[in-house]
Design an enzyme around this catalytic site. Structure first.
Site, PDB file in Angstrom:
ATOM      1  N   HIS A   1       2.579  -7.496   1.071  1.00 51.16           N
ATOM      2  CA  HIS A   1       1.847  -8.584   0.402  1.00 51.16           C
ATOM      3  C   HIS A   1       2.117  -8.543  -1.116  1.00 51.16           C
ATOM      4  O   HIS A   1       2.093  -7.474  -1.712  1.00 51.16           O
ATOM      5  CB  HIS A   1       0.348  -8.414   0.672  1.00 51.16           C
ATOM      6  CG  HIS A   1      -0.444  -9.637   0.364  1.00 51.16           C
ATOM      7  ND1 HIS A   1      -0.972 -10.440   1.353  1.00 51.16           N
ATOM      8  CD2 HIS A   1      -0.778 -10.218  -0.810  1.00 51.16           C
ATOM      9  CE1 HIS A   1      -1.604 -11.451   0.792  1.00 51.16           C
ATOM     10  NE2 HIS A   1      -1.499 -11.335  -0.526  1.00 51.16           N
TER      11      HIS A   1
ATOM     12  N   HIS B   1       0.764 -14.259   2.075  1.00 50.04           N
ATOM     13  CA  HIS B   1       1.417 -12.988   2.397  1.00 50.04           C
ATOM     14  C   HIS B   1       2.937 -13.033   2.188  1.00 50.04           C
ATOM     15  O   HIS B   1       3.555 -12.032   1.830  1.00 50.04           O
ATOM     16  CB  HIS B   1       1.108 -12.630   3.857  1.00 50.04           C
ATOM     17  CG  HIS B   1       1.631 -11.305   4.284  1.00 50.04           C
ATOM     18  ND1 HIS B   1       0.913 -10.135   4.130  1.00 50.04           N
ATOM     19  CD2 HIS B   1       2.815 -10.951   4.840  1.00 50.04           C
ATOM     20  CE1 HIS B   1       1.632  -9.124   4.591  1.00 50.04           C
ATOM     21  NE2 HIS B   1       2.778  -9.581   5.022  1.00 50.04           N
TER      22      HIS B   1
ATOM     23  N   HIS C   1       1.715  -8.010  -4.565  1.00 42.28           N
ATOM     24  CA  HIS C   1       0.633  -7.383  -5.319  1.00 42.28           C
ATOM     25  C   HIS C   1       1.213  -6.426  -6.352  1.00 42.28           C
ATOM     26  O   HIS C   1       2.383  -6.050  -6.278  1.00 42.28           O
ATOM     27  CB  HIS C   1      -0.304  -6.607  -4.390  1.00 42.28           C
ATOM     28  CG  HIS C   1       0.274  -5.335  -3.864  1.00 42.28           C
ATOM     29  ND1 HIS C   1       1.264  -5.303  -2.908  1.00 42.28           N
ATOM     30  CD2 HIS C   1       0.032  -4.033  -4.188  1.00 42.28           C
ATOM     31  CE1 HIS C   1       1.589  -4.042  -2.651  1.00 42.28           C
ATOM     32  NE2 HIS C   1       0.875  -3.245  -3.406  1.00 42.28           N
TER      33      HIS C   1
ATOM     34  N   GLN D   1      -0.229  -3.190  -9.364  1.00 43.18           N
ATOM     35  CA  GLN D   1      -1.272  -2.206  -9.601  1.00 43.18           C
ATOM     36  C   GLN D   1      -1.510  -2.099 -11.097  1.00 43.18           C
ATOM     37  O   GLN D   1      -0.676  -2.492 -11.894  1.00 43.18           O
ATOM     38  CB  GLN D   1      -0.852  -0.841  -9.062  1.00 43.18           C
ATOM     39  CG  GLN D   1      -0.581  -0.842  -7.574  1.00 43.18           C
ATOM     40  CD  GLN D   1      -0.305   0.557  -7.070  1.00 43.18           C
ATOM     41  OE1 GLN D   1      -1.166   1.437  -7.152  1.00 43.18           O
ATOM     42  NE2 GLN D   1       0.884   0.780  -6.558  1.00 43.18           N
TER      43      GLN D   1
ATOM     44  N   ASN E   1       5.561  -3.048  -8.123  1.00 40.80           N
ATOM     45  CA  ASN E   1       6.674  -2.491  -7.364  1.00 40.80           C
ATOM     46  C   ASN E   1       7.017  -3.508  -6.293  1.00 40.80           C
ATOM     47  O   ASN E   1       6.136  -3.970  -5.586  1.00 40.80           O
ATOM     48  CB  ASN E   1       6.272  -1.202  -6.634  1.00 40.80           C
ATOM     49  CG  ASN E   1       5.940  -0.074  -7.586  1.00 40.80           C
ATOM     50  OD1 ASN E   1       6.445  -0.028  -8.695  1.00 40.80           O
ATOM     51  ND2 ASN E   1       5.100   0.835  -7.138  1.00 40.80           N
TER      52      ASN E   1
ATOM     53  N   CYS F   1      -4.458  -9.502   2.679  1.00 35.49           N
ATOM     54  CA  CYS F   1      -4.678 -10.906   3.047  1.00 35.49           C
ATOM     55  C   CYS F   1      -6.185 -11.183   3.026  1.00 35.49           C
ATOM     56  O   CYS F   1      -6.989 -10.266   3.125  1.00 35.49           O
ATOM     57  CB  CYS F   1      -4.107 -11.172   4.445  1.00 35.49           C
ATOM     58  SG  CYS F   1      -2.330 -11.505   4.455  1.00 35.49           S
TER      59      CYS F   1
ATOM     60  N   CYS G   1      -2.569  -6.783   7.516  1.00 33.20           N
ATOM     61  CA  CYS G   1      -2.401  -6.595   6.068  1.00 33.20           C
ATOM     62  C   CYS G   1      -3.766  -6.502   5.394  1.00 33.20           C
ATOM     63  O   CYS G   1      -4.581  -7.420   5.496  1.00 33.20           O
ATOM     64  CB  CYS G   1      -1.604  -7.752   5.479  1.00 33.20           C
ATOM     65  SG  CYS G   1      -1.518  -7.696   3.681  1.00 33.20           S
TER      66      CYS G   1
END
Ligand SMILES: [Zn+2]
Length: 369
Positions: free
Chosen positions: A187, A136, A189, A191, A176, A74, A71
């Site tokens: 993971h 994660h 996250h 944007q 998303n 991470c 990933c």
């Protein structure tokens, strides 16, 4: 909160947001041998609809669903360097390696070659990745209230920062979640897009708000919010400063607006008190969403904000949360009417969905006790 700005091996910026100002300094170098980012995006305006379209062909090569032990979001471990050089972090933001908008994109003609009716420009803006936690396997809905508050402060800080970036006209922080939405990294996250134009959706909402202001002297979003709070049938959860409700003309099977009670144009304008109780309402909402079908719900959650330094008085900050899942294992497809005509056909009513979401939240609360 402590903010540390560093540079990755290919020159991209990375910003650490640490909850404990006295923590370990963020000074680890990025030792990877990375080729420089060469973004080549272009924007073109459709002469028939007036809407901008983004051409980002270079993004085809981006990382697609790597295994968990590879990933890139991470923290780095010895022998395994990721996008984040440090061995741990709280919240971290960095420039996207495969951006839809960036600085230094090649110049293009002011109209498309052979089609003088079609304006074009380089995709000048900025795209960032926000990692909400170094864990994660956690999801946003499992973050602590303190971390949610930190993320809200980070979104506000990035909104201010991106508003200063050359070319950026509107800042859109979003998350998303889930493979059904097209997420390529598991993971937790989000944007942030710094668009080089005001988005078509925001343009339409501003036009409606302008007409409503002319006719009534008031904010259309404020009138909608007041009506929903007074009626209550579609309200999911509320606090001193925020209310989440299913919009009365919901387009998606799961569709929720979460807004502050006071008119503010964007995240930086929120007061400390408004920031403080956001986590309570949003975590309750995310609990309802995951309780709805008894599985982690794929969703998109995005902040609608005023364009950069314009139309502040017509805008009302809100978070829009939607899901493409219309039953536990059934996706809502954008079929003929939606894709072809932008006319949405919803298989459920907002009133039924609000009732089901509130019940899902109640079931969850009972289980948590
Ligand atoms: Zn990870």
């Amino acid at each position: 909160m402590r903010r540390t700005v560093r540079t990755l091996a290919d020159g991209r910026e990375i910003i650490y947001y640490d909850e404990e100002p006295s923590g370990q300094p963020r000074s680890t170098e990025d030792t990877r041998d990375l080729p420089p980012v060469r973004p080549g995006t272009e924007i073109r305006r459709d002469p028939l609809t007036g809407e901008w379209v983004v051409l980002a062909a270079h993004r085809q090569t981006r990382t697609y669903r790597p295994p968990a032990n590879a990933c890139p979001l991470c923290p780095s471990r010895p022998g395994s360097a990721t996008e984040i050089p440090e061995s741990d972090y709280d919240v971290v933001v960095f420039e996207n390696r495969f951006p839809s908008f960036a600085q230094g994109v090649p110049a293009v003609g002011s109209t498309v070659e052979g089609s003088p009716l079609v304006p074009s420009a380089g995709g000048i803006g900025r795209c960032e990745v926000v990692c909400f936690t170094s864990d994660h396997n956690r999801s946003f809905g499992e973050l602590s209230p303190r971390r949610v508050r930190t993320v809200l402060d980070v979104w506000a800080d990035r909104t201010e920062a991106l508003a200063e970036v050359p070319g950026v006209r509107q800042v859109y922080p979003f998350e998303n979640r889930g493979t059904e939405i097209g997420v390529t990294l598991d993971h937790p996250h989000g944007q942030i897009y710094g668009y080089p134009f005001t988005t078509p959706k925001t343009e339409r909402m501003l036009a409606v708000a302008r007409d409503h202001r002319r006719d009534t002297g008031r904010a259309v979003f404020g009138d909608l919010l007041a009506a929903e709070r007074a009626h209550g049938q579609r309200v999911l959860v509320s606090s001193a400063h925020w209310t989440a409700f299913v919009p009365p003309a919901a387009r998606w099977p799961v569709h929720v607006l979460l807004a502050p009670h006071r008119q503010v144009p964007d995240l930086p304008a929120l007061t400390q008190a408004e920031r403080d109780d956001f986590a309570e309402v949003y975590l309750a909402l995310l609990g309802m969403l995951d309780g709805l079908y008894g599985r982690p719900l794929p969703y998109v959650a995005g902040w609608n904000q005023a364009p950069v330094q314009s139309e502040q008085e017509l805008s009302w900050l809100h978070l829009e949360v939607l899901s493409v899942l219309r039953a536990k294992d059934k996706l809502k497809y954008l079929a003929g009417s939606e894709s072809g005509m932008a006319v949405w056909i919803n298989d459920t009513t907002p009133e039924q969905m609000a009732q089901r979401l509130r019940a899902a939240g109640d079931r969850r609360t009972v289980r948590d006790r």
